[in-house]
Design a protein around this motif. Structure first.
Motif, PDB file in Angstrom:
ATOM      1  N   LYS A  64      41.773  35.155  30.674  1.00 52.20           N
ATOM      2  CA  LYS A  64      41.929  34.267  29.296  1.00 52.20           C
ATOM      3  C   LYS A  64      40.629  33.276  29.489  1.00 52.20           C
ATOM      4  CE  LYS A  64      45.505  33.086  27.707  1.00 52.20           C
ATOM      5  NZ  LYS A  64      46.899  32.461  27.606  1.00 52.20           N
ATOM      6  N   VAL A  65      40.724  32.685  30.626  1.00 54.07           N
ATOM      7  CA  VAL A  65      39.471  31.572  30.841  1.00 54.07           C
ATOM      8  C   VAL A  65      38.068  32.152  30.576  1.00 54.07           C
ATOM      9  CG1 VAL A  65      38.218  29.893  32.281  1.00 54.07           C
ATOM     10  CG2 VAL A  65      40.899  30.112  31.993  1.00 54.07           C
ATOM     11  N   GLU A  66      37.645  33.337  31.522  1.00 50.86           N
ATOM     12  CA  GLU A  66      36.376  33.733  31.350  1.00 50.86           C
ATOM     13  C   GLU A  66      36.061  34.519  30.007  1.00 50.86           C
ATOM     14  OE1 GLU A  66      36.912  36.492  34.796  1.00 50.86           O
ATOM     15  OE2 GLU A  66      37.043  37.916  33.460  1.00 50.86           O
ATOM     16  N   ASP A  67      37.062  34.875  29.321  1.00 52.89           N
ATOM     17  CA  ASP A  67      36.630  35.519  28.026  1.00 52.89           C
ATOM     18  C   ASP A  67      36.504  34.701  26.846  1.00 52.89           C
ATOM     19  OD1 ASP A  67      36.602  38.476  28.711  1.00 52.89           O
ATOM     20  OD2 ASP A  67      38.760  38.757  28.312  1.00 52.89           O
ATOM     21  N   LEU A  68      37.342  33.632  26.781  1.00 50.56           N
ATOM     22  CA  LEU A  68      37.290  32.685  25.697  1.00 50.56           C
ATOM     23  C   LEU A  68      36.240  31.605  26.081  1.00 50.56           C
ATOM     24  CD1 LEU A  68      40.954  32.256  24.880  1.00 50.56           C
ATOM     25  CD2 LEU A  68      39.430  33.882  23.925  1.00 50.56           C
ATOM     26  N   THR A  69      35.867  31.253  27.158  1.00 44.82           N
ATOM     27  CA  THR A  69      35.049  30.279  27.495  1.00 44.82           C
ATOM     28  C   THR A  69      33.706  30.693  28.132  1.00 44.82           C
ATOM     29  OG1 THR A  69      35.661  29.550  29.519  1.00 44.82           O
ATOM     30  CG2 THR A  69      36.842  28.515  27.707  1.00 44.82           C
ATOM     31  N   GLY A  70      33.753  31.977  28.519  1.00 46.90           N
ATOM     32  CA  GLY A  70      32.588  32.278  29.373  1.00 46.90           C
ATOM     33  C   GLY A  70      32.372  32.251  30.745  1.00 46.90           C
ATOM     34  N   ALA A  71      33.426  31.160  31.138  1.00 39.18           N
ATOM     35  CA  ALA A  71      33.344  30.760  32.556  1.00 39.18           C
ATOM     36  C   ALA A  71      34.086  31.920  33.560  1.00 39.18           C
ATOM     37  CB  ALA A  71      33.924  29.568  32.748  1.00 39.18           C
ATOM     38  N   ASN A  72      33.775  31.868  34.802  1.00 42.69           N
ATOM     39  CA  ASN A  72      34.269  32.853  35.560  1.00 42.69           C
ATOM     40  C   ASN A  72      35.723  32.208  36.051  1.00 42.69           C
ATOM     41  OD1 ASN A  72      35.097  34.537  37.624  1.00 42.69           O
ATOM     42  ND2 ASN A  72      33.238  34.136  38.918  1.00 42.69           N
ATOM     43  N   ALA A  73      36.696  32.589  35.865  1.00 48.65           N
ATOM     44  CA  ALA A  73      38.007  32.027  36.139  1.00 48.65           C
ATOM     45  C   ALA A  73      38.256  32.186  37.618  1.00 48.65           C
ATOM     46  CB  ALA A  73      39.151  32.863  35.567  1.00 48.65           C
ATOM     47  N   HIS A  74      37.584  32.911  38.393  1.00 42.51           N
ATOM     48  CA  HIS A  74      37.643  33.258  39.794  1.00 42.51           C
ATOM     49  C   HIS A  74      36.535  32.937  40.812  1.00 42.51           C
ATOM     50  CE1 HIS A  74      41.875  34.061  38.774  1.00 42.51           C
ATOM     51  NE2 HIS A  74      41.371  35.085  38.114  1.00 42.51           N
ATOM     52  N   PRO A  75      35.740  31.904  40.695  1.00 39.18           N
ATOM     53  CA  PRO A  75      34.330  31.761  41.218  1.00 39.18           C
ATOM     54  C   PRO A  75      34.403  31.885  42.892  1.00 39.18           C
ATOM     55  CG  PRO A  75      35.293  29.387  40.541  1.00 39.18           C
ATOM     56  CD  PRO A  75      36.271  30.545  40.047  1.00 39.18           C
ATOM     57  N   VAL A  76      33.530  32.100  43.354  1.00 44.66           N
ATOM     58  CA  VAL A  76      33.407  32.444  44.793  1.00 44.66           C
ATOM     59  C   VAL A  76      32.067  32.036  45.586  1.00 44.66           C
ATOM     60  CG1 VAL A  76      34.495  34.769  44.330  1.00 44.66           C
ATOM     61  CG2 VAL A  76      32.098  34.635  44.307  1.00 44.66           C
ATOM     62  N   THR A  77      32.076  32.016  46.583  1.00 48.34           N
ATOM     63  CA  THR A  77      30.883  31.353  47.307  1.00 48.34           C
ATOM     64  C   THR A  77      30.154  32.575  47.892  1.00 48.34           C
ATOM     65  OG1 THR A  77      31.928  29.225  47.777  1.00 48.34           O
ATOM     66  CG2 THR A  77      29.894  29.979  49.043  1.00 48.34           C
ATOM     67  N   LEU A  78      28.866  32.641  47.513  1.00 43.17           N
ATOM     68  CA  LEU A  78      28.002  33.748  47.949  1.00 43.17           C
ATOM     69  C   LEU A  78      27.313  33.538  49.219  1.00 43.17           C
ATOM     70  CD1 LEU A  78      26.493  35.005  44.653  1.00 43.17           C
ATOM     71  CD2 LEU A  78      28.493  36.079  45.859  1.00 43.17           C
ATOM     72  N   LEU A  79      27.329  34.409  50.044  1.00 48.95           N
ATOM     73  CA  LEU A  79      26.801  34.273  51.334  1.00 48.95           C
ATOM     74  C   LEU A  79      25.152  34.588  51.293  1.00 48.95           C
ATOM     75  CD1 LEU A  79      26.964  33.409  54.365  1.00 48.95           C
ATOM     76  CD2 LEU A  79      27.573  35.476  54.977  1.00 48.95           C
ATOM     77  N   ARG A  80      24.058  33.897  51.255  1.00 49.67           N
ATOM     78  CA  ARG A  80      23.149  34.481  50.751  1.00 49.67           C
ATOM     79  C   ARG A  80      22.232  34.175  52.477  1.00 49.67           C
ATOM     80  NH1 ARG A  80      24.229  31.620  46.537  1.00 49.67           N
ATOM     81  NH2 ARG A  80      23.543  32.467  44.431  1.00 49.67           N
ATOM     82  N   PRO A  81      21.134  35.042  52.350  1.00 50.33           N
ATOM     83  CA  PRO A  81      20.289  34.990  53.475  1.00 50.33           C
ATOM     84  C   PRO A  81      19.754  33.584  53.846  1.00 50.33           C
ATOM     85  CG  PRO A  81      19.390  36.701  52.276  1.00 50.33           C
ATOM     86  CD  PRO A  81      20.473  35.908  51.457  1.00 50.33           C
ATOM     87  N   PRO A  82      19.824  33.235  55.112  1.00 46.56           N
ATOM     88  CA  PRO A  82      19.362  31.932  55.338  1.00 46.56           C
ATOM     89  C   PRO A  82      17.921  31.623  55.025  1.00 46.56           C
ATOM     90  CG  PRO A  82      19.534  33.181  57.343  1.00 46.56           C
ATOM     91  CD  PRO A  82      20.106  33.818  56.388  1.00 46.56           C
ATOM     92  N   VAL A  83      17.821  30.367  54.599  1.00 47.04           N
ATOM     93  CA  VAL A  83      16.368  29.869  54.218  1.00 47.04           C
ATOM     94  C   VAL A  83      15.873  29.179  55.461  1.00 47.04           C
ATOM     95  CG1 VAL A  83      14.840  28.486  52.744  1.00 47.04           C
ATOM     96  CG2 VAL A  83      17.000  29.768  51.928  1.00 47.04           C
ATOM     97  N   ALA A  84      14.513  29.919  56.037  1.00 52.04           N
ATOM     98  CA  ALA A  84      13.922  29.458  57.207  1.00 52.04           C
ATOM     99  C   ALA A  84      12.661  29.511  57.141  1.00 52.04           C
ATOM    100  CB  ALA A  84      14.441  29.977  58.473  1.00 52.04           C
TER     101      ALA A  84
END
Length: 484
Positions: A64-84
């Motif tokens: 319901k949340v993601e379809d009617l508002t466009g938001a992700n109802a279940h956000p996650v944390t993405l593990l990106r490559p480290p910046v160095a």
């Protein structure tokens, strides 16, 4: 809705009347009635929307949340490559990557075809790029992007091999063992069920290079690309380059005494640059932001995402995996496997002027170690769809130049092949015309949308396709969630 007979409408209230309890009571009732009326109207709007766009309505509470508002109802944390900061080897590799003096023409560098401003893909919409000693020779295949290759495994057949430093496998033995094994059907968002006895991993369209180091060397000695006649010629250019002293410092003074070692270390440095520099895998798309709850998708984008993942519709996610991994790595939008799709022949390519020539991917002609493994003829690597909306050329032969034609191919290949393939003099449709007939059985006819038959209703409407393309555009890097 009928109002009570004793209700007092706003126009009937006397001006300047006292806010006595008796006067306030009708006003409260009026507010309640208008609130109820608003709820009824809202329900009517939603019901009407559902009738017009039933496919865009939520199918479960969690949608319901993601379809009617466009938001992700279940956000996650993405593990990106480290910046160095780049290592010294990677800095050296960056210099080499951008150095045209390493080519026979002196005019072509790695960056000429793998432009940083075009997601390390071609900077134009030509089917193939020009190269060779005089920059006049057409390439054999479209230039793939070098972005998002940092997790690419070495080439293998069947289930993942695990250790990448294991002894080289005998591909003929694996291919023979795979004979007769039914190709696994793709499921939306997940890898095929084992045993997935198909080629996977590797670099180039046919997977003939297993490491970034091998991939970097390929164009150096390709006669229609950087066109050095051999490894010794590349070594000679390195010996006379501005960074030969840097190579001595990094790899030892004796590195210049062995041409093969010198070139090997140089290609290692280019590989390190591609692996370390965040520009090759930034994960800065709108979709990444949406996954993390920092962006909202439009209704068209959400509908496109749903179709993208729907295993009975577009089923794009069957090969272009769209979900983060179980340990939080961002999706690469490829399963790094190989498919025979049967795209139509591109008659603009010089080698295709010969009617007897066929580019058959894994089993040749540019790859030579699997020519006997004919069950893989016509199979090519599935590329990432990240930044694909900014590309100007698609598929292994560059036959299409925009996403609409790509989607039409998937949608109509089986249901209306006359709209995809050429015809002979008698009007017969020449389906799968870029692969010899004896290998047509290798072409995917099991996975949606290819599971439709001649004359069936296509899996997608034109509106569906437009929404899928809208979603694919959210995979372009450079989205700034703070400015949206």
């Amino acid at each position: 809705m009928n109002l009570p007979s004793n209700a007092t409408l706003p126009s009937q209230l006397p001006t300047g009347s006292d806010p006595s309890p008796d006067a306030a009571r009708p006003t409260l009732r009026h507010r309640i009635l208008w609130t109820l009326l608003g709820i009824v109207l809202a329900c009517a709007v939603v019901a009407g929307y559902a009738l017009i766009y039933p496919e865009r309505m939520p199918t479960a509470i969690g949608d319901k949340v993601e379809d009617l508002t466009g938001a992700n109802a279940h956000p996650v944390t993405l593990l990106r490559p480290p910046v160095a900061p780049l290592s010294a080897a990677a800095v050296l590799g960056r210099d080499m990557f951008n150095d045209p003096s390493l080519s026979a023409s002196g005019k072509q560098s790695c960056a000429s075809c793998h432009s940083a401003s075009h997601a390390f893909g071609p900077p134009n919409d030509l089917s193939v790029q020009l190269g060779g000693p005089h920059m006049t020779d057409a390439g054999y295949r479209p230039v793939p992007s070098l972005a998002y290759l940092y997790r690419q495994a070495p080439f293998s057949i069947g289930p993942d091999q695990g250790e990448t430093d294991a002894a080289p496998v005998n591909l003929d033995v694996l291919a023979s063992a795979a004979q007769g094994v039914q190709r696994a059907q793709k499921n939306a968002g997940v890898a095929p069920a084992a045993p997935a006895m198909v080629p996977q991993g590797g670099f180039f369209w046919d997977g003939r290079a297993s490491t970034l180091q091998d991939q970097a060397l390929g164009p150096m000695t390709n006669p229609v690309e950087m066109a050095n006649p051999n490894v010794a010629a590349v070594a000679d250019k390195l010996m006379h380059s501005k960074y030969v002293d840097t190579m001595k410092q990094l790899f030892g003074a004796r590195v210049v005494n062995d041409p093969n070692l010198l070139v090997s270390e140089a290609m290692f440095a280019i590989g390190r640059y591609q692996f370390e520099d965040q520009a090759f895998h930034p994960f800065t798309s709108k979709y990444d932001a949406w996954l993390e709850g920092r962006a909202r998708l439009s209704q068209a984008e959400l509908h496109g995402l749903r179709l993208f993942n729907d295993q009975n519709k577009a089923n794009c996610a069957g090969c272009h995996l769209s979900q983060p991994t179980s340990d939080g790595l961002p999706p690469l939008f490829t399963d790094t496997q190989y498919e025979a799709l049967g795209v139509p022949r591109n008659h603009e390519l010089p080698q295709n002027k010969d009617p007897k020539f066929y580019d058959m991917g894994v089993c040749g002609p540019f790859r030579t170690d699997m020519t006997k493994d004919t069950q893989y003829c016509g199979m090519f690597l599935t590329p990432t769809l990240r930044n694909s909306a900014n590309r100007g050329v698609f598929f292994h032969n560059g036959v299409y130049h925009d996403l609409k034609h790509v989607m039409d191919f998937y949608n109509l290949r089986n249901t209306s092949p006359e709209k995809i393939y050429p015809h002979d003099a008698s009007g017969k449709v020449l389906a799968y015309d870029d692969l010899p007939a004896k290998y047509h059985a290798n072409i995917d006819v099991a996975d949606a949308p290819f599971d439709r038959k001649l004359g069936d209703k296509p899996a997608m409407t034109d509106d569906d396709i437009n929404d899928i393309i809208a979603f694919v555009k959210t995979l372009n890097d450079g989205y700034d969630s703070d400015r949206k």
